[in-house]
Design an enzyme around this catalytic site. Structure first.
Site, PDB file in Angstrom:
ATOM      1  N   GLU A  73       0.793  -1.220   0.000  1.00 16.17           N
ATOM      2  CA  GLU A  73       0.000   0.000   0.000  1.00 16.17           C
ATOM      3  C   GLU A  73       0.833   1.282   0.000  1.00 16.17           C
ATOM      4  O   GLU A  73       0.431   2.283  -0.590  1.00 16.17           O
ATOM      5  CB  GLU A  73      -0.929   0.016   1.226  1.00 16.17           C
ATOM      6  CG  GLU A  73      -2.084  -0.968   1.159  1.00 16.17           C
ATOM      7  CD  GLU A  73      -3.152  -0.533   0.172  1.00 16.17           C
ATOM      8  OE1 GLU A  73      -3.064   0.579  -0.369  1.00 16.17           O
ATOM      9  OE2 GLU A  73      -4.078  -1.330  -0.070  1.00 16.17           O
ATOM     10  N   SER A 333     -33.390 -31.977  48.045  1.00 17.30           N
ATOM     11  CA  SER A 333     -32.633 -32.626  49.130  1.00 17.30           C
ATOM     12  C   SER A 333     -31.187 -32.171  49.226  1.00 17.30           C
ATOM     13  O   SER A 333     -30.431 -32.712  50.032  1.00 17.30           O
ATOM     14  CB  SER A 333     -32.662 -34.148  48.924  1.00 17.30           C
ATOM     15  OG  SER A 333     -33.981 -34.640  49.011  1.00 17.30           O
TER      16      SER A 333
END
Length: 671
Positions: A73, A333
């Site tokens: 680029e 329980s």
């Protein structure tokens, strides 16, 4: 001289023009990230406009990608001041010769200017504005800062911005290590993010990648063999979803600590993924509309290592959006171990103490065992292993419900009572608790009666809970519960665990611990409706053992008994501990004394001149029956029989057994 003056004035004017440039906001909103204990991504949240934009650090980006990006680029990026005059002149010359734009000549800084302004690029006015902004950016920011901003804002298709979001959706990883093929695609995409998307236009993406590879090879970044190999690599065929591990927990932590940009949890990402798969598969096997939840904790540190709130965050059929680790449910329980632990500490019982499992009535509260049977005399150890209701209610009555509630809170739970004051039913699940509450309690059992607070953030300190039960009582619980029969195919004796089923089969539970970890499992429906046939032992226990198998290759051994532990047979126990008797037992009838089940005391009956049926429990035959002091039946051998009606009005009915023990009821007969 005149020319120099003009140039000098012009330069000063140009310099002032650049200096007056108003920079757009460079602190763009970035996605909030939730990471695990090792920094691995668990969850990402999109920014307000629905864009995935994640923060980038150059030292965590593959250097090969950075080199490739700059080479393709803007190969003079490190030396120019924002504008590459040579590249602009080359682009202008090519445009004049060919009559169209061949190359743009934009630098990375100019591309960043366009991204920050979100402006056009094709017109000269737009290009001039980018040049001015690029020059201003270079004056105020370093090259690395400019590159970081570019890699934060560059578009990569759809609602994806920034390099990190791109590597996650296209390659499912962080940008630390990228192949040349991956890097080349990521260099090419921002120039035409929609026109080069590999999932939609693969040929265009392949051609753009090849162009990048060709140019950087010509500049010596790759050799020809690397270029050819990268050009043949497969393209990603679809966007991968952003990570969404522990979504309920992440949502909850962020709601409690707003403003954080990066939140680090104690969760282990790989373990979390395995547990989420386990819960999803288990709920699918269990049936439609069933939800499930699971928590894994280290009882040495208090760290939560995995937290699964539902089988699927977006599973509407199972109401997956509800975090069932935080939902108040009846614990069934699962509180019984706490009751027994408190009873051990107060010297009420020892694991080898005999306790009677038979009919009881506590001021109108007559609990029954789950199967409706009575076992008579048995050891406390067996009563807990069989999860019998009557023995634990007897112990709760001796301890007092308020003491049980206090122990729950010391252990880190936050119980909610439906009716205000606690009653004997709390030992059978008559209080609202969450899965996290129960895991916190079991962390206390596993850690010797006093465990650390559970925590989910890595920056939290280890805080110790107040002591809940003694280390001796905690060891007894582990020793008893490790002898429970495991699910079919599971190894026995390595895990202390307890299951539970709430009233109406609404909740199925299993919680267990070994020498290092505690895991809690819940199954049920998020809306609280019953699940016929659901039992903790059948549904939740197999998941508990499977979760331990996914957690680690072998169980950590349970600890040895503390020095003060009393390990004796029932015959060797001190006399007061050989058999459990309540503190007021001297005033109470014997456990096998006769009880008049029908008619109950205070009953009002309409007999229409018929006989009066009587039903007994307990006692020793033969029986004698008196009505208003007069014998009406003698020598009865059965416990269900009939007597003549005593007549209209109030009457006292008394049944006397062979040992002279009596049961009575005052009744009213209307006719």
């Amino acid at each position: 001289m005149a020319l120099a003056v003009v140039l000098g004035i012009g330069w000063r004017q140009f310099d002032a023009w650049v200096a007056r440039t108003e920079l757009p906001l460079t602190l763009a909103e970035i996605s909030v990230e939730v990471v695990d204990r090792e920094g691995q991504l668990l969850r990402v949240y999109p920014v307000e406009d629905g864009v995935w934009r994640m923060g980038v650090r150059l030292d965590r980006v593959d250097p090969g990608f950075i080199e490739m990006l700059i080479a393709y680029e803007d190969h003079r990026f490190r030396s120019h001041s924002g504008v590459d005059a040579l590249a602009l002149m080359r682009a202008a010359g090519q445009a004049l010769r060919h009559g169209r734009v061949i190359s743009g000549g934009s630098t990375l800084t100019m591309q960043l200017a366009r991204l920050l302004e979100d402006g056009p690029t094709g017109r000269w006015s737009g290009k001039l504005r980018q040049i001015r902004l690029a020059l201003a950016l270079e004056r105020r920011l370093s090259k690395d800062e400019i590159l970081t901003l570019y890699l934060t804002h560059a578009p990569y298709g759809g609602n994806i911005e920034g390099l990190r979001a791109a590597t996650h959706v296209w390659f499912g990883k962080e940008p630390r290590r990228l192949t040349p093929a991956e890097a080349a695609l990521l260099v090419a995409l921002p120039q035409s993010p929609e026109g080069r998307r590999p999932d939609r236009v693969p040929e265009a993406a392949r051609a753009a990648r090849a162009q990048v590879l060709s140019r950087i090879a010509s500049r010596g970044v790759l050799d020809q063999e690397q270029r050819a190999t990268a050009a043949r690599a497969r393209l990603p065929h679809q966007m991968a979803p952003m990570p969404r591990l522990a979504p309920h927990l992440a949502d909850r932590v962020l709601s409690e600590t707003p403003g954080g940009q990066r939140v680090s949890l104690t969760i282990a990402a790989d373990l979390q993924a395995r547990m989420e798969q386990l819960v999803e598969a288990a709920a699918r096997r269990a049936g439609d509309r069933l939800s499930a939840a699971l928590i894994v904790a280290d009882h040495h540190s208090g760290e939560i290592l995995a937290s699964v709130g539902s089988p699927g965050y977006r599973d509407e059929g199972r109401q997956g959006f509800v975090d069932m680790t935080q939902a108040l449910r009846s614990p069934g329980s699962t509180l019984k171990p706490l009751i027994y632990g408190l009873a051990f500490d107060q010297g009420l019982v020892h694991p080898e103490t005999l306790i009677h499992d038979g009919p009881v009535d506590f001021d109108g509260y007559a609990p029954q065992n789950f199967d409706g049977d009575f076992r008579g005399d048995l050891r406390v150890r067996e009563a807990l292993q069989l999860s019998l209701n009557i023995p634990v209610v007897k112990l709760t009555r001796e301890l007092g419900p308020a003491q049980v509630m206090a122990a729950l809170r010391r252990g880190g739970a936050d119980p909610r009572l439906p009716g205000g004051a606690p009653g004997l039913a709390i030992s059978l699940g008559g209080a609202g608790l969450t899965l996290q509450d129960l895991v916190q309690l079991y962390v206390g059992f596993a850690a010797g009666g006093q465990g650390p607070d559970l925590r989910v953030q890595t920056n939290g300190a280890r805080d110790e809970r107040p002591r809940m039960i003694s280390d001796v009582a905690a060891w007894h619980l582990g020793d008893i519960l490790r002898d429970l029969a495991p699910p079919p195919g599971a190894r026995a004796g390595v895990l202390a665990y307890k299951t539970g089923t709430s009233y109406g089969h609404r909740d199925a539970w299993a919680l267990g611990w070994d020498g290092r970890h505690v895991i809690g499992v819940w199954l049920g429906r998020a809306d609280g409706t019953p699940v016929p046939g659901a039992f903790g032992g059948d549904l939740a226990a197999p998941i508990l053992f499977e979760a331990f198998g996914l957690l680690k290759p072998a169980f950590d051994p349970l600890p040895p008994p503390p020095a003060a532990t009393l390990i004796l047979s029932a015959a060797e126990l001190p006399a007061p501990l050989r058999r459990f008797r309540s503190r007021d037992a001297v005033f109470a009838p014997a456990a096998d004394a006769p009880q008049l089940l029908f008619p109950p005391d205070g009953a009002r009956l309409a007999l229409d001149g018929q006989t009066l049926p009587l039903k007994l429990r307990g006692g020793q035959a033969p029986f004698v029956v008196l009505a208003d002091g007069k014998p009406v039946l003698s020598g009865a051998q059965l416990r269900e029989f009939e007597i003549p009606s005593p007549g209209r009005g109030f009457s006292d009915v008394v049944v006397v057994d062979a040992q002279g023990r009596a049961a009575r009821a005052s009744i009213q007969i209307d006719q």
